[in-house]
Design a protein around this motif. Structure first.
Motif, PDB file in Angstrom:
ATOM      1  N   LEU A  81       0.827  -1.209   0.000  1.00 19.24           N
ATOM      2  CA  LEU A  81       0.000   0.000   0.000  1.00 19.24           C
ATOM      3  C   LEU A  81       0.858   1.255   0.000  1.00 19.24           C
ATOM      4  O   LEU A  81       0.669   2.142   0.805  1.00 19.24           O
ATOM      5  CB  LEU A  81      -0.936   0.018   1.208  1.00 19.24           C
ATOM      6  CG  LEU A  81      -2.053  -1.017   1.198  1.00 19.24           C
ATOM      7  CD1 LEU A  81      -2.952  -0.838   2.397  1.00 19.24           C
ATOM      8  CD2 LEU A  81      -2.871  -0.909  -0.071  1.00 19.24           C
ATOM      9  N   THR A  82       1.840   1.315  -0.906  1.00 16.01           N
ATOM     10  CA  THR A  82       2.674   2.506  -0.964  1.00 16.01           C
ATOM     11  C   THR A  82       2.284   3.324  -2.184  1.00 16.01           C
ATOM     12  O   THR A  82       1.543   2.866  -3.033  1.00 16.01           O
ATOM     13  CB  THR A  82       4.158   2.134  -1.068  1.00 16.01           C
ATOM     14  OG1 THR A  82       4.284   1.153  -2.096  1.00 16.01           O
ATOM     15  CG2 THR A  82       4.647   1.557   0.228  1.00 16.01           C
ATOM     16  N   GLN A  83       2.781   4.514  -2.263  1.00 17.95           N
ATOM     17  CA  GLN A  83       2.594   5.372  -3.424  1.00 17.95           C
ATOM     18  C   GLN A  83       1.116   5.531  -3.793  1.00 17.95           C
ATOM     19  O   GLN A  83       0.740   5.476  -4.951  1.00 17.95           O
ATOM     20  CB  GLN A  83       3.410   4.852  -4.607  1.00 17.95           C
ATOM     21  CG  GLN A  83       4.853   4.653  -4.186  1.00 17.95           C
ATOM     22  CD  GLN A  83       5.794   4.305  -5.311  1.00 17.95           C
ATOM     23  OE1 GLN A  83       5.376   4.151  -6.440  1.00 17.95           O
ATOM     24  NE2 GLN A  83       7.061   4.217  -4.995  1.00 17.95           N
ATOM     25  N   GLY A  84       0.290   5.723  -2.773  1.00 19.25           N
ATOM     26  CA  GLY A  84      -1.117   6.040  -2.995  1.00 19.25           C
ATOM     27  C   GLY A  84      -1.939   4.935  -3.618  1.00 19.25           C
ATOM     28  O   GLY A  84      -2.654   5.159  -4.589  1.00 19.25           O
ATOM     29  N   ALA A  85      -1.849   3.743  -3.076  1.00 17.41           N
ATOM     30  CA  ALA A  85      -2.550   2.608  -3.670  1.00 17.41           C
ATOM     31  C   ALA A  85      -4.065   2.701  -3.486  1.00 17.41           C
ATOM     32  O   ALA A  85      -4.551   3.274  -2.513  1.00 17.41           O
ATOM     33  CB  ALA A  85      -2.044   1.314  -3.055  1.00 17.41           C
ATOM     34  N   VAL A  86      -4.796   2.128  -4.456  1.00 15.60           N
ATOM     35  CA  VAL A  86      -6.244   2.026  -4.381  1.00 15.60           C
ATOM     36  C   VAL A  86      -6.583   0.582  -4.029  1.00 15.60           C
ATOM     37  O   VAL A  86      -5.998  -0.348  -4.577  1.00 15.60           O
ATOM     38  CB  VAL A  86      -6.879   2.380  -5.740  1.00 15.60           C
ATOM     39  CG1 VAL A  86      -8.368   2.118  -5.722  1.00 15.60           C
ATOM     40  CG2 VAL A  86      -6.601   3.827  -6.073  1.00 15.60           C
ATOM     41  N   VAL A  87      -7.493   0.378  -3.083  1.00 17.22           N
ATOM     42  CA  VAL A  87      -7.846  -0.983  -2.680  1.00 17.22           C
ATOM     43  C   VAL A  87      -9.237  -1.329  -3.188  1.00 17.22           C
ATOM     44  O   VAL A  87     -10.174  -0.557  -3.042  1.00 17.22           O
ATOM     45  CB  VAL A  87      -7.805  -1.129  -1.143  1.00 17.22           C
ATOM     46  CG1 VAL A  87      -8.285  -2.504  -0.734  1.00 17.22           C
ATOM     47  CG2 VAL A  87      -6.415  -0.886  -0.621  1.00 17.22           C
ATOM     48  N   LEU A  88      -9.337  -2.503  -3.820  1.00 15.14           N
ATOM     49  CA  LEU A  88     -10.625  -3.050  -4.230  1.00 15.14           C
ATOM     50  C   LEU A  88     -10.904  -4.228  -3.317  1.00 15.14           C
ATOM     51  O   LEU A  88     -10.158  -5.198  -3.330  1.00 15.14           O
ATOM     52  CB  LEU A  88     -10.536  -3.612  -5.646  1.00 15.14           C
ATOM     53  CG  LEU A  88     -10.777  -2.763  -6.864  1.00 15.14           C
ATOM     54  CD1 LEU A  88     -10.821  -3.671  -8.073  1.00 15.14           C
ATOM     55  CD2 LEU A  88     -12.064  -2.011  -6.734  1.00 15.14           C
ATOM     56  N   MET A  89     -11.951  -4.140  -2.526  1.00 18.25           N
ATOM     57  CA  MET A  89     -12.260  -5.286  -1.702  1.00 18.25           C
ATOM     58  C   MET A  89     -13.514  -5.950  -2.256  1.00 18.25           C
ATOM     59  O   MET A  89     -14.547  -5.307  -2.396  1.00 18.25           O
ATOM     60  CB  MET A  89     -12.477  -4.840  -0.267  1.00 18.25           C
ATOM     61  CG  MET A  89     -12.722  -6.008   0.622  1.00 18.25           C
ATOM     62  SD  MET A  89     -12.471  -5.585   2.321  1.00 18.25           S
ATOM     63  CE  MET A  89     -14.036  -6.092   2.942  1.00 18.25           C
ATOM     64  N   ILE A  90     -13.404  -7.224  -2.603  1.00 20.84           N
ATOM     65  CA  ILE A  90     -14.541  -7.928  -3.179  1.00 20.84           C
ATOM     66  C   ILE A  90     -15.014  -8.960  -2.168  1.00 20.84           C
ATOM     67  O   ILE A  90     -14.312  -9.927  -1.887  1.00 20.84           O
ATOM     68  CB  ILE A  90     -14.142  -8.620  -4.496  1.00 20.84           C
ATOM     69  CG1 ILE A  90     -13.440  -7.616  -5.416  1.00 20.84           C
ATOM     70  CG2 ILE A  90     -15.364  -9.210  -5.169  1.00 20.84           C
ATOM     71  CD1 ILE A  90     -12.951  -8.223  -6.691  1.00 20.84           C
ATOM     72  N   SER A  91     -16.177  -8.737  -1.596  1.00 22.08           N
ATOM     73  CA  SER A  91     -16.664  -9.665  -0.574  1.00 22.08           C
ATOM     74  C   SER A  91     -18.145  -9.404  -0.350  1.00 22.08           C
ATOM     75  O   SER A  91     -18.638  -8.312  -0.584  1.00 22.08           O
ATOM     76  CB  SER A  91     -15.895  -9.449   0.726  1.00 22.08           C
ATOM     77  OG  SER A  91     -16.525 -10.145   1.763  1.00 22.08           O
ATOM     78  N   ASP A  92     -18.866 -10.441   0.110  1.00 23.69           N
ATOM     79  CA  ASP A  92     -20.275 -10.218   0.425  1.00 23.69           C
ATOM     80  C   ASP A  92     -20.448  -9.759   1.874  1.00 23.69           C
ATOM     81  O   ASP A  92     -21.556  -9.495   2.308  1.00 23.69           O
ATOM     82  CB  ASP A  92     -21.091 -11.483   0.150  1.00 23.69           C
ATOM     83  CG  ASP A  92     -20.494 -12.695   0.827  1.00 23.69           C
ATOM     84  OD1 ASP A  92     -19.606 -12.509   1.674  1.00 23.69           O
ATOM     85  OD2 ASP A  92     -20.914 -13.818   0.514  1.00 23.69           O
ATOM     86  N   GLY A  93     -19.361  -9.691   2.607  1.00 25.06           N
ATOM     87  CA  GLY A  93     -19.435  -9.177   3.973  1.00 25.06           C
ATOM     88  C   GLY A  93     -20.058 -10.138   4.963  1.00 25.06           C
ATOM     89  O   GLY A  93     -20.310  -9.772   6.103  1.00 25.06           O
ATOM     90  N   LEU A  94     -20.294 -11.381   4.534  1.00 22.75           N
ATOM     91  CA  LEU A  94     -20.863 -12.352   5.464  1.00 22.75           C
ATOM     92  C   LEU A  94     -19.706 -13.045   6.170  1.00 22.75           C
ATOM     93  O   LEU A  94     -18.905 -13.727   5.549  1.00 22.75           O
ATOM     94  CB  LEU A  94     -21.717 -13.379   4.717  1.00 22.75           C
ATOM     95  CG  LEU A  94     -22.874 -12.764   3.931  1.00 22.75           C
ATOM     96  CD1 LEU A  94     -23.645 -13.836   3.194  1.00 22.75           C
ATOM     97  CD2 LEU A  94     -23.797 -11.988   4.855  1.00 22.75           C
TER      98      LEU A  94
END
Lengths: 415, 309
Positions: A316-329
């Motif tokens: 997570l360096t240099q201004g990374a964008v995070v995509l989290m893919i989950s149904d949250g269950l």
């Protein structure tokens, strides 16, 4: 294979048995996945000559300084060193026993972070067994160590993806391109319309022309795509989507640089290097091998903790964008999830949560997990069909508004 | 500064003594890597967690060998004009204006004059290639992982051949290569091409005994009992699941802070008050503060008592 032919060569290295042995040792390490070239062998000889041979420990650290250049290669080096320098023949025989497996791995040798760990296990005489047995062992170990008895440790068979529809969808996914969400870097490049003066080019132009005036040359800030980190849920509840998502992840990984992909169910696996294979089938097959918790339970909090602890500071360096893919269950009833989400949110430029459940009309964030995650995401979108994937692609290309998170907290408190 | 005449060590043993003279306790593995780097004129690449003494090595070397220390702190966007060289544009402008005013306008002469040594502003990497009376300088490239990949690639020429190419001037090569120390906190992987040109060493946390010795050297005013407790406490913290484990630098800071507060022996209250010097994340602090701290302290005490008995 190159290595096999090298092994056939007569030992003609000058400098006696030691030089010869160091060369063989380097070869063993190379076959085990360390990126060692002939240059390093020469360097090792020079280094050993400099330090001398009075002391086994010094000899060890001398070779270590030359041959190891990543922290995770240390265990492999250590084991190889102790086996080889006690009796080079044993290791040679062991390696030849395992050669079929090595052969398969050699293709990845330079990228072999995970590989070398597995090889280190294989090199260890105590579990020097066939590959299948090794994996059986791992699996029984997992079953006892992880929380859930229901965890399905079955490996996913990608062969089964054959239906006509799926094929069409996959083709569409492979054609998808993520447009660049670009951010300004602190570097400049020459430009006609830039806002800053490029003094170096200006002066050179002045000399070149000699018309008695100095033409003003400009420069502007370079733009670059920020790194993209993808955390994808592959637990049982996500099973219907994970195949498609993997294709999507592969397309994204091969479309741009600096994409890091992690899969999680009950634990976190870094599959970045497997997804870099151009061939999608090969990439997915390797992911299938690497991941042990397909379609099991979900422990989002635990997996995120692992990510925050071991990976976030590295990717997570240099201004990374995070995509989290989950149904949250979450089977853990969102234990520790809030804290980990907050940390994750604070360490990235933008956190986008993709949730396939969102497609249901009147979806309400009732589950504990979802309610723990929601306050810490910048954007909440669905991903359940091609249409939503396309929308996501469009969303990623937009320049994100500046995050208000910190301010909002103060305002809420003031109110 | 130590003796001006200090020469390079000729064995691993001497390297250890050299570092020891500079109040740096190294283990043999680090000394071996450093000795190789000095002997074979190659950069030393140090990787490790923050606060384990990577940067310190360069400073100690500079002091004990009596060499000049050039430090390049890396950051995102670091480029050639701040790291290697830049032309002095304002002086060049004045020079052009003067040439115009006096009318001595031989263009070629002007050009070769403008892009000559006199107008060159030298930055650390170029300075490191220059001869120095005290011997080749020590070049510390600190936290290389903070820059981006393009700069890393630029370093390859300097690190393998100790030379810099300036288009207007040609290639500048060091007569005597500098001693190069590169550090990285591993916030990203450095490319293999660069690592291949260096001797690599992972700097680990020291063992309890060594850390105690380090404390004795760095904070001699701390009571023996206190030092032991501090080291025991820190080592237990490192085994716990913390976001950021305390490094050696934090241990020293903490011991220092405690002696400033005239503490002779740890107690839970003092720990709670000074925990901020040891742990740098609020989550970690709340985790340890209070009952957990006293539990650890009790563990440390019983262990120390057992060792004494």
């Amino acid at each position: 294979m190159l290595d096999a032919s090298l092994r056939e060569l007569p030992d003609a290295t000058p400098g006696g048995r030691l030089a010869e042995n160091i060369m063989h040792f380097a070869r063993v390490l190379r076959r085990a996945g360390l990126p060692i070239g002939p240059g390093q062998v020469l360097e090792a000889l020079r280094a050993v000559a400099a330090v001398g041979l009075d002391n086994r420990e010094d000899f060890y650290w001398t070779l270590h300084a030359v041959f190891v250049n990543r922290r995770d290669q240390r265990e492999l080096f250590d084991q190889a060193f102790h086996i080889f320098w006690r009796n080079p023949d044993i290791l040679g025989r062991m390696m030849s026993l395992m050669l079929p497996e090595m052969g398969a791995m050699q293709d990845n040798a330079p990228k072999g972070e995970e590989m070398s760990r597995r090889l280190a296990e294989a090199l260890n005489p105590s579990n020097n067994k066939a590959k299948e047995q090794l994996e059986d062992e791992e699996i029984t170990l997992d079953a006892t160590l992880t929380w859930s008895a229901n965890e399905v440790l079955a490996k996913k068979d990608f062969e089964k993806m054959s239906s006509e529809e799926i094929r069409a969808a996959v083709a569409a996914i492979q054609r998808m391109r993520l447009p660049a969400m670009e951010v300004k870097t602190r570097r400049y490049r020459a430009s006609l319309t830039g806002s800053r003066v490029d003094m170096r080019r200006t002066l050179r132009a002045a000399l070149r022309g000699g018309q008695g005036y100095i033409p003003l040359m400009k420069r502007e800030k370079r733009v670059r795509r920020p790194p993209l980190v993808i955390l994808c849920d592959i637990s049982g509840s996500m099973e219907r989507y994970s195949r498609m998502l993997l294709h999507f992840l592969h397309a994204v990984t091969n479309d741009r640089d600096r994409v890091f992909t992690f899969l999680f169910g009950t634990r976190l696996t870094n599959v970045t290097r497997y997804l870099r294979y151009k061939d999608v089938d090969e990439a997915l097959a390797r992911c299938g091998d690497a991941v042990n918790d397909w379609s099991g339970g979900t422990r989002i909090g635990h997996s995120l903790h692992e990510f925050n602890q071991y990976w976030s500071r590295r990717v997570l360096t240099q201004g990374a964008v995070v995509l989290m893919i989950s149904d949250g269950l979450d089977r853990d009833e969102a234990a520790g999830l809030t804290i980990e989400m907050e940390r994750l949110h604070k360490s990235c430029r933008r956190l986008i949560w993709l949730n396939p459940l969102l497609r249901f009309e009147g979806f309400q964030p009732k589950s504990v997990g979802i309610r723990a995650i929601l306050p810490h995401v910048d954007e909440f979108r669905t991903i359940h069909n091609l249409e939503s994937m396309k929308e996501l692609v469009a969303a990623l290309s937009l320049d994100a508004p500046r995050r208000q998170g910190g301010m909002r907290m103060f305002k809420d408190e003031a109110a | 500064m130590a003796s001006q005449s200090a020469h390079l060590p000729t064995s691993v043993e001497e390297t250890l003594t050299l570092l020891r003279n500079g109040n740096y306790l190294a283990n043999r593995s680090l000394a071996t890597a450093l000795f190789l780097a000095l002997k074979l004129n190659r950069p030393l690449f140090l990787e490790g967690e923050a606060g384990v003494g990577k940067t310190e090595i360069a400073k100690v070397l500079s002091a004990t060998l009596g060499r000049k220390l050039l430090r390049l702190q890396c950051y995102e966007g670091l480029d050639v004009t701040t790291a290697v060289y830049e032309w002095n544009y304002s002086r060049q402008m004045v020079e052009i204006r003067m040439a115009e005013a006096t009318g001595t306008g031989d263009k070629d002469a002007l050009e070769s004059n403008l892009f000559s040594d006199a107008f060159l502003i030298k930055r650390p990497l170029l300075q490191a290639l220059e001869p120095d009376v005290a011997g080749p300088p020590i070049l510390l490239i600190d936290e290389l992982d903070r820059t981006d990949e393009p700069f890393e690639a630029y370093l390859l020429e300097i690190l393998s051949d100790y030379q810099v190419t300036i288009p207007e001037l040609g290639t500048i090569k060091a007569e005597h290569p500098p001693i190069v120390i590169i550090t990285s906190n591993r916030t990203r992987e450095i490319h293999d091409a660069l690592k291949r040109r260096c001797f690599y060493h992972w700097v680990d946390y020291p063992t309890a005994e060594r850390e105690l010795e380090i404390l004795k050297i760095r904070t001699p005013q701390a009571a023996e009992e206190l030092s032991k407790e501090v080291v025991g406490f820190v080592h237990r913290l490192r085994k716990m699941d913390l976001f950021k484990q305390p490094g050696v630098a934090e241990t020293i800071d903490w011991a220092h802070a405690l002696t400033q507060l005239d503490v002779m022996s740890l107690d839970p209250e003092v720990i709670n008050d000074t925990l901020g010097t040891l742990l740098k994340y609020q989550d970690d602090i709340t985790k340890i503060q209070g009952s957990e701290a006293s539990r650890i302290l009790n563990d440390v005490r019983t262990e120390l008592a057992a060792a004494r008995a």
